[in-house]
Design a protein around this motif. Structure first.
Motif, PDB file in Angstrom:
ATOM      1  N   HIS A  11      47.129  39.860  35.665  1.00  0.00           N
ATOM      2  CA  HIS A  11      47.665  40.718  34.594  1.00  0.00           C
ATOM      3  C   HIS A  11      49.195  40.779  34.604  1.00  0.00           C
ATOM      4  O   HIS A  11      49.827  40.711  33.580  1.00  0.00           O
ATOM      5  N   GLY A  12      49.772  40.936  35.762  1.00  0.00           N
ATOM      6  CA  GLY A  12      51.227  41.007  35.879  1.00  0.00           C
ATOM      7  C   GLY A  12      51.797  39.604  36.074  1.00  0.00           C
ATOM      8  O   GLY A  12      51.098  38.609  35.940  1.00  0.00           O
ATOM      9  N   VAL A  57      39.736  52.976  24.862  1.00  0.00           N
ATOM     10  CA  VAL A  57      40.141  53.459  26.176  1.00  0.00           C
ATOM     11  C   VAL A  57      40.157  52.291  27.146  1.00  0.00           C
ATOM     12  O   VAL A  57      39.219  51.488  27.182  1.00  0.00           O
ATOM     13  N   ILE A  58      41.235  52.161  27.918  1.00  0.00           N
ATOM     14  CA  ILE A  58      41.241  51.157  28.982  1.00  0.00           C
ATOM     15  C   ILE A  58      41.286  51.869  30.333  1.00  0.00           C
ATOM     16  O   ILE A  58      41.868  52.944  30.461  1.00  0.00           O
ATOM     17  N   LYS A  59      40.650  51.253  31.297  1.00  0.00           N
ATOM     18  CA  LYS A  59      40.565  51.888  32.615  1.00  0.00           C
ATOM     19  C   LYS A  59      41.039  50.942  33.700  1.00  0.00           C
ATOM     20  O   LYS A  59      40.848  49.742  33.614  1.00  0.00           O
ATOM     21  N   SER A  60      41.656  51.502  34.728  1.00  0.00           N
ATOM     22  CA  SER A  60      41.854  50.699  35.934  1.00  0.00           C
ATOM     23  C   SER A  60      40.841  51.218  36.953  1.00  0.00           C
ATOM     24  O   SER A  60      40.264  52.281  36.784  1.00  0.00           O
ATOM     25  N   LYS A  61      40.640  50.456  37.995  1.00  0.00           N
ATOM     26  CA  LYS A  61      39.546  50.710  38.925  1.00  0.00           C
ATOM     27  C   LYS A  61      39.554  52.135  39.477  1.00  0.00           C
ATOM     28  O   LYS A  61      40.573  52.618  39.948  1.00  0.00           O
ATOM     29  N   SER A  62      38.411  52.784  39.413  1.00  0.00           N
ATOM     30  CA  SER A  62      38.317  54.138  39.942  1.00  0.00           C
ATOM     31  C   SER A  62      36.883  54.436  40.345  1.00  0.00           C
ATOM     32  O   SER A  62      35.975  54.421  39.517  1.00  0.00           O
ATOM     33  N   MET A  63      36.667  54.686  41.637  1.00  0.00           N
ATOM     34  CA  MET A  63      35.325  54.989  42.106  1.00  0.00           C
ATOM     35  C   MET A  63      34.860  56.344  41.593  1.00  0.00           C
ATOM     36  O   MET A  63      33.683  56.543  41.320  1.00  0.00           O
ATOM     37  N   VAL A  64      35.801  57.277  41.450  1.00  0.00           N
ATOM     38  CA  VAL A  64      35.388  58.623  41.065  1.00  0.00           C
ATOM     39  C   VAL A  64      34.864  58.649  39.627  1.00  0.00           C
ATOM     40  O   VAL A  64      33.944  59.395  39.294  1.00  0.00           O
ATOM     41  N   THR A  65      35.408  57.771  38.755  1.00  0.00           N
ATOM     42  CA  THR A  65      34.857  57.733  37.395  1.00  0.00           C
ATOM     43  C   THR A  65      33.475  57.069  37.376  1.00  0.00           C
ATOM     44  O   THR A  65      32.683  57.323  36.479  1.00  0.00           O
ATOM     45  N   SER A  90      40.515  28.985  35.128  1.00  0.00           N
ATOM     46  CA  SER A  90      39.979  29.155  33.767  1.00  0.00           C
ATOM     47  C   SER A  90      39.451  30.564  33.558  1.00  0.00           C
ATOM     48  O   SER A  90      39.701  31.192  32.520  1.00  0.00           O
ATOM     49  N   LEU A  91      38.704  31.056  34.557  1.00  0.00           N
ATOM     50  CA  LEU A  91      38.141  32.402  34.449  1.00  0.00           C
ATOM     51  C   LEU A  91      39.261  33.433  34.396  1.00  0.00           C
ATOM     52  O   LEU A  91      39.247  34.367  33.596  1.00  0.00           O
ATOM     53  N   ASN A  92      40.246  33.224  35.243  1.00  0.00           N
ATOM     54  CA  ASN A  92      41.392  34.105  35.328  1.00  0.00           C
ATOM     55  C   ASN A  92      42.161  34.139  34.000  1.00  0.00           C
ATOM     56  O   ASN A  92      42.486  35.200  33.479  1.00  0.00           O
ATOM     57  N   ASP A  93      42.413  32.948  33.446  1.00  0.00           N
ATOM     58  CA  ASP A  93      43.172  32.859  32.199  1.00  0.00           C
ATOM     59  C   ASP A  93      42.420  33.534  31.057  1.00  0.00           C
ATOM     60  O   ASP A  93      43.022  34.220  30.228  1.00  0.00           O
ATOM     61  N   TYR A  94      41.121  33.347  31.043  1.00  0.00           N
ATOM     62  CA  TYR A  94      40.341  33.957  29.972  1.00  0.00           C
ATOM     63  C   TYR A  94      40.445  35.487  30.053  1.00  0.00           C
ATOM     64  O   TYR A  94      40.721  36.161  29.059  1.00  0.00           O
ATOM     65  N   ALA A  95      40.237  36.019  31.270  1.00  0.00           N
ATOM     66  CA  ALA A  95      40.294  37.478  31.448  1.00  0.00           C
ATOM     67  C   ALA A  95      41.688  38.002  31.084  1.00  0.00           C
ATOM     68  O   ALA A  95      41.832  39.037  30.430  1.00  0.00           O
ATOM     69  N   HIS A  96      42.704  37.261  31.481  1.00  0.00           N
ATOM     70  CA  HIS A  96      44.089  37.646  31.190  1.00  0.00           C
ATOM     71  C   HIS A  96      44.282  37.830  29.682  1.00  0.00           C
ATOM     72  O   HIS A  96      44.776  38.847  29.219  1.00  0.00           O
ATOM     73  N   GLN A  97      43.827  36.821  28.955  1.00  0.00           N
ATOM     74  CA  GLN A  97      44.006  36.791  27.510  1.00  0.00           C
ATOM     75  C   GLN A  97      43.253  37.938  26.819  1.00  0.00           C
ATOM     76  O   GLN A  97      43.831  38.682  26.029  1.00  0.00           O
ATOM     77  N   VAL A  98      41.991  38.086  27.142  1.00  0.00           N
ATOM     78  CA  VAL A  98      41.173  39.113  26.504  1.00  0.00           C
ATOM     79  C   VAL A  98      41.707  40.498  26.823  1.00  0.00           C
ATOM     80  O   VAL A  98      41.863  41.353  25.947  1.00  0.00           O
ATOM     81  N   LEU A  99      42.010  40.712  28.108  1.00  0.00           N
ATOM     82  CA  LEU A  99      42.399  42.051  28.520  1.00  0.00           C
ATOM     83  C   LEU A  99      43.810  42.393  28.053  1.00  0.00           C
ATOM     84  O   LEU A  99      44.124  43.552  27.801  1.00  0.00           O
ATOM     85  N   ARG A 100      44.670  41.387  27.907  1.00  0.00           N
ATOM     86  CA  ARG A 100      46.016  41.660  27.415  1.00  0.00           C
ATOM     87  C   ARG A 100      45.958  42.307  26.027  1.00  0.00           C
ATOM     88  O   ARG A 100      46.651  43.268  25.733  1.00  0.00           O
ATOM     89  N   GLU A 101      45.079  41.780  25.183  1.00  0.00           N
ATOM     90  CA  GLU A 101      44.909  42.382  23.854  1.00  0.00           C
ATOM     91  C   GLU A 101      44.446  43.828  23.960  1.00  0.00           C
ATOM     92  O   GLU A 101      44.880  44.690  23.201  1.00  0.00           O
ATOM     93  N   LYS A 102      43.546  44.068  24.909  1.00  0.00           N
ATOM     94  CA  LYS A 102      43.023  45.434  25.089  1.00  0.00           C
ATOM     95  C   LYS A 102      44.133  46.381  25.547  1.00  0.00           C
ATOM     96  O   LYS A 102      44.221  47.517  25.094  1.00  0.00           O
ATOM     97  N   PHE A 103      44.991  45.887  26.451  1.00  0.00           N
ATOM     98  CA  PHE A 103      46.103  46.717  26.941  1.00  0.00           C
ATOM     99  C   PHE A 103      47.008  47.134  25.781  1.00  0.00           C
ATOM    100  O   PHE A 103      47.394  48.281  25.655  1.00  0.00           O
ATOM    101  N   ILE A 104      47.351  46.143  24.944  1.00  0.00           N
ATOM    102  CA  ILE A 104      48.298  46.394  23.852  1.00  0.00           C
ATOM    103  C   ILE A 104      47.699  47.360  22.830  1.00  0.00           C
ATOM    104  O   ILE A 104      48.383  48.217  22.293  1.00  0.00           O
ATOM    105  N   GLY A 105      46.393  47.251  22.594  1.00  0.00           N
ATOM    106  CA  GLY A 105      45.787  48.033  21.522  1.00  0.00           C
ATOM    107  C   GLY A 105      45.234  49.397  21.926  1.00  0.00           C
ATOM    108  O   GLY A 105      44.798  50.155  21.066  1.00  0.00           O
ATOM    109  N   ALA A 106      45.254  49.721  23.219  1.00  0.00           N
ATOM    110  CA  ALA A 106      44.538  50.920  23.674  1.00  0.00           C
ATOM    111  C   ALA A 106      45.240  52.228  23.309  1.00  0.00           C
ATOM    112  O   ALA A 106      46.467  52.297  23.250  1.00  0.00           O
ATOM    113  N   ASP A 107      44.422  53.273  23.078  1.00  0.00           N
ATOM    114  CA  ASP A 107      44.965  54.597  22.779  1.00  0.00           C
ATOM    115  C   ASP A 107      45.169  55.417  24.061  1.00  0.00           C
ATOM    116  O   ASP A 107      46.093  56.198  24.175  1.00  0.00           O
ATOM    117  N   ILE A 108      44.228  55.265  24.986  1.00  0.00           N
ATOM    118  CA  ILE A 108      44.250  56.094  26.197  1.00  0.00           C
ATOM    119  C   ILE A 108      44.006  55.223  27.426  1.00  0.00           C
ATOM    120  O   ILE A 108      43.181  54.308  27.395  1.00  0.00           O
TER     121      ILE A 108
END
Lengths: 238, 486
Positions: free
Chosen positions: A225-226, B103-111, B177-195
């Motif tokens: 990501h970064g 909503v986007i989330k980073s890793k959290s066991m409590v959630t 390849s897996l890494n690049d795909y996740a990067h691309q998809v999630l980057r869009e999610k980061f930019i578009g997220a409200d919370i």
């Protein structure tokens, strides 16, 4: 927030701990933080070649080695090397769009004009009053300085403010930082102490090498990501 | 042990690929940890880590109040929540106030403990996990199988399959390849997220700061790009000051991933400053009890709240290494899960988890804050007995045992009669492997019968130690001891 919920919550905690009501007086500490502990051993090869542990050159050598160990690159540079270094990075990573901090050191090192001279698309943080996420997302290279650097771990410490966008060291796939040697400390302890003496900034980030993950079959890979590439240049200039 | 737990264990144990994956992962984490430990005197740092955690937990009322005051002073809002429902409701309210749909989330066991994703999705909110491992298991509809490496049970082919389905095109199964795909998809999610929703590794009471230790950088994205940041923490996750954080900067990454320091340590204090141009504009801190307070003041279990969720105990646990995380059927797996789950969740299934341990104590040795997990496992078993959670046959057996062993006469009678009876069920000095009552033990291990003479009988006959040991070694020879019987 409902005040009664909060006081009931804390009252319950206090009672469980055997108190009639929540403790208000600051509890006594036996030990504070890492006081009195022995910090990590520094590379022996380096300890032999430098006499003073507080020596700037020693700290710089430790910093470079530590950052390289985690997949970043670091070097102590002279001012006249900068054009070649920047040019090399721009070519190697096929950069055409750059985002940078509005920063006195970067200006003093004439980095903005070097970038303009190469005909790059340059976005300077803080020059526009509203940041467009789609605009900053384009940048492939982020150039910053750092508020502090830590030799032991090869870390940069960046603080967010009007001119120092948090995104600049995060969104682009290449991150380049120019850091005065005067801001380099041996251990994180010194940086945390400095932070304790001021009003805590809203955002402080310790950056140690490139973004990485081992989430796919424990196969370590960089840049999920970064930034994938982190270059740090230490300089005498301030 | 309850049938569901047994079934999950059986399923995991025969899944060779799963076992292999878990063992490779835990081995690698252990080796990296061992290497990182050589650079500091870990014993000294562990002891200090323990001291600090003990201090905080035993003064939690003071530090929680201080934390809340400081968060509010920096414009943040604090939500104290007694249980999971309250916490989910508090978060839903924030989401609704902002009319948020992304909503986007980073890793959290409590959630995970709150089952938050499910609750938000029911309201029509698009919730995306952005840690690569969490993203993978979210696509698979699973839960984390390891505290810090949630998708270690998944093979790359399975991951490629999941990604290909979402992408509607073939994604190759190599890491880049897996890494690049996740990067691309999630980057869009980061930019578009409200919370953005994050967990919290530590909260600094003195400054009202949330600390996040991450490697991928998604934690920074989640706290930098959306307008609203909600941090969710278990109420014990407090440290007094920034000075104390230094200890855990040294101890947590080493114990968790064997790194000297994670790629990012982010210290977030409230929302962005008024003059800042990025960062969240609104900050919420959700502080969750959810039965954690039940362990406070309990001399047997208070220390479980010292845990810093590094996962080191999972990597060394012989049981975890055989069955993986999902078999525990709980958000928290491994030794810490076997202790924490029955304390947080008072149901019969959770009560069974403390039996998933060999009590070897490797978890205690690995723990960076020296939680005596193996002792707690024994105490939880004892608690099950007190509460009558054990099977009637087991209770009966132990009552009989008590009666037999507390009276010398009963004991002698029992020994004599057992010695006579056991002959019918034995071959070569061992019980048959198919005996109904004993088979849980005998089908995988040998159970020897009682010796033909008790110690008292031998002593009366004047046999000395040498003769006794000769007899024992002869028995061993007869059984052909070569280790293959275990």
């Amino acid at each position: 927030m409902d005040q009664t919920v909060e006081s009931e919550f804390l009252q319950n905690v206090a009672q469980r701990l055997g108190r009639n009501e929540p403790l208000r007086a600051t509890p006594k500490r036996i030990s504070l933080g890492a006081q009195g502990l022995t910090h990590s051993h520094l590379p022996e090869s380096l300890s032999e070649s430098y006499t003073e542990e507080t020596d700037v050159a020693f700290n710089a050598a430790v910093f470079c080695l530590s950052l390289e160990n985690v997949g970043g690159q670091a070097k102590v540079i002279a001012r006249n090397e900068i054009p070649a270094i920047l040019s090399d990075i721009v070519t190697r990573h096929q950069i055409h769009s750059v985002m940078q901090w509005k920063d006195a050191l970067l200006e003093h090192l004439e980095i903005p004009s070097l970038l303009h001279d190469r005909g790059l698309d340059v976005y300077t943080w803080g020059e526009e009053s509203v940041v467009s996420k789609t605009r900053i997302e384009k940048a492939q290279l982020g150039i910053t300085s750092a508020n502090y650097a830590i030799a032991e771990t090869g870390s940069l410490v960046v603080i967010g403010n009007h001119d120092q966008g948090r995104s600049v060291s995060l969104l682009p796939s290449v991150h380049v930082a120019f850091v005065p040697l005067t801001r380099l400390y041996l251990r994180a302890q010194s940086v945390l102490q400095e932070l304790q003496q001021q009003r805590m900034p809203a955002s402080v980030n310790f950056i140690t090498g490139p973004s990485r993950t081992s989430d796919i079959e424990m196969d370590s890979t960089i840049g999920v990501h970064g930034p994938k590439y982190v270059y740090v240049f230490l300089t005498d200039e301030t | 042990m309850n049938p569901q737990f047994n079934a999950r264990i059986k399923k995991a144990v025969v899944d060779k690929k799963l076992r292999r994956a878990v063992q490779v992962a835990t081995d690698r984490l252990r080796i990296k940890k061992a290497d990182a430990m050589t650079k500091i005197d870990m014993e000294e740092w562990r002891e200090r880590g323990r001291e600090i955690r003990e201090h905080v937990v035993s003064h939690l009322d003071y530090y929680l109040a201080q934390l809340a005051d400081n968060v509010r002073q920096r414009g943040g809002q604090v939500h104290f929540c007694m249980n999971a429902n309250d916490a989910v409701q508090a978060i839903k309210n924030i989401v609704q106030t902002h009319h948020a749909t992304k909503v986007i989330k980073s890793k959290s066991m409590v959630t995970e403990e709150l089952q938050l994703n499910h609750a938000l999705e029911q309201d029509g909110v698009d919730v995306v996990e952005t840690d690569l491992g969490e993203y993978i298991i979210q696509l698979a509809g699973e839960s984390p199988s390891h505290i810090i490496a949630p998708a270690i049970h998944k093979r790359r082919e399975q991951i490629a399959e999941l990604f290909s389905q979402v992408a509607n095109q073939r994604i190759a199964s190599d890491t880049p390849s897996l890494n690049d795909y996740a990067h691309q998809v999630l980057r869009e999610k980061f930019i578009g997220a409200d919370i953005g929703i994050t967990g919290c590794n530590f909260a600094i009471a003195e400054t009202g700061t949330i600390c996040l230790f991450t490697n991928e950088g998604n934690g920074r994205m989640v706290t930098t790009l959306p307008d609203v940041h909600i941090a969710v923490m278990g109420m014990e996750r407090v440290l007094p000051s920034l000075a104390d954080l230094e200890v855990f900067m040294n101890v947590l990454p080493r114990s968790a991933t064997g790194q000297q320091l994670t790629s990012y340590v982010s210290l977030v204090t409230g929302a962005r400053e008024p003059e800042e141009l990025d960062g969240s504009r609104e900050f919420h801190l959700v502080i969750l009890d959810n039965k954690r307070s039940h362990s406070l003041g309990d001399p047997d279990f208070q220390e479980v709240l010292h845990c810093i969720r590094c996962g080191a105990c999972l990597n060394v646990c012989p049981v975890y290494r055989q069955i993986g995380g999902h078999a525990y059927g709980s958000v928290y797996s491994g030794p810490i899960g076997a202790v924490l789950t029955p304390l947080l969740r008072d149901d019969p299934e959770a009560a069974d988890l403390p039996y998933a341990s060999s009590l070897c104590g490797a978890c205690y040795e690995a723990c960076p804050v020296k939680i005596p997990l193996h002792d707690m496992l024994v105490k939880l078993r004892a608690r099950n007995v007190e509460r009558g959670h054990t099977a009637p046959a087991e209770r009966f057996a132990f009552q009989l045992y008590k009666k037999t062993f507390t009276r010398a006469k009963n004991y002698r009678v029992a020994i004599r009669s057992l010695r006579t009876v056991q002959k019918w069920f034995m071959t070569n000095g061992e019980f048959h492997s198919s005996l109904p009552v004993l088979s849980a033990w005998t089908k995988t291990r040998s159970l020897q019968g009682m010796s033909s003479q008790t110690f008292r009988e031998r002593f009366q006959k004047g046999l000395v130690i040498d003769q006794i040991s000769t007899q024992i070694s002869e028995t061993a020879k007869r059984r052909g001891v070569d280790g293959s019987d275990s």
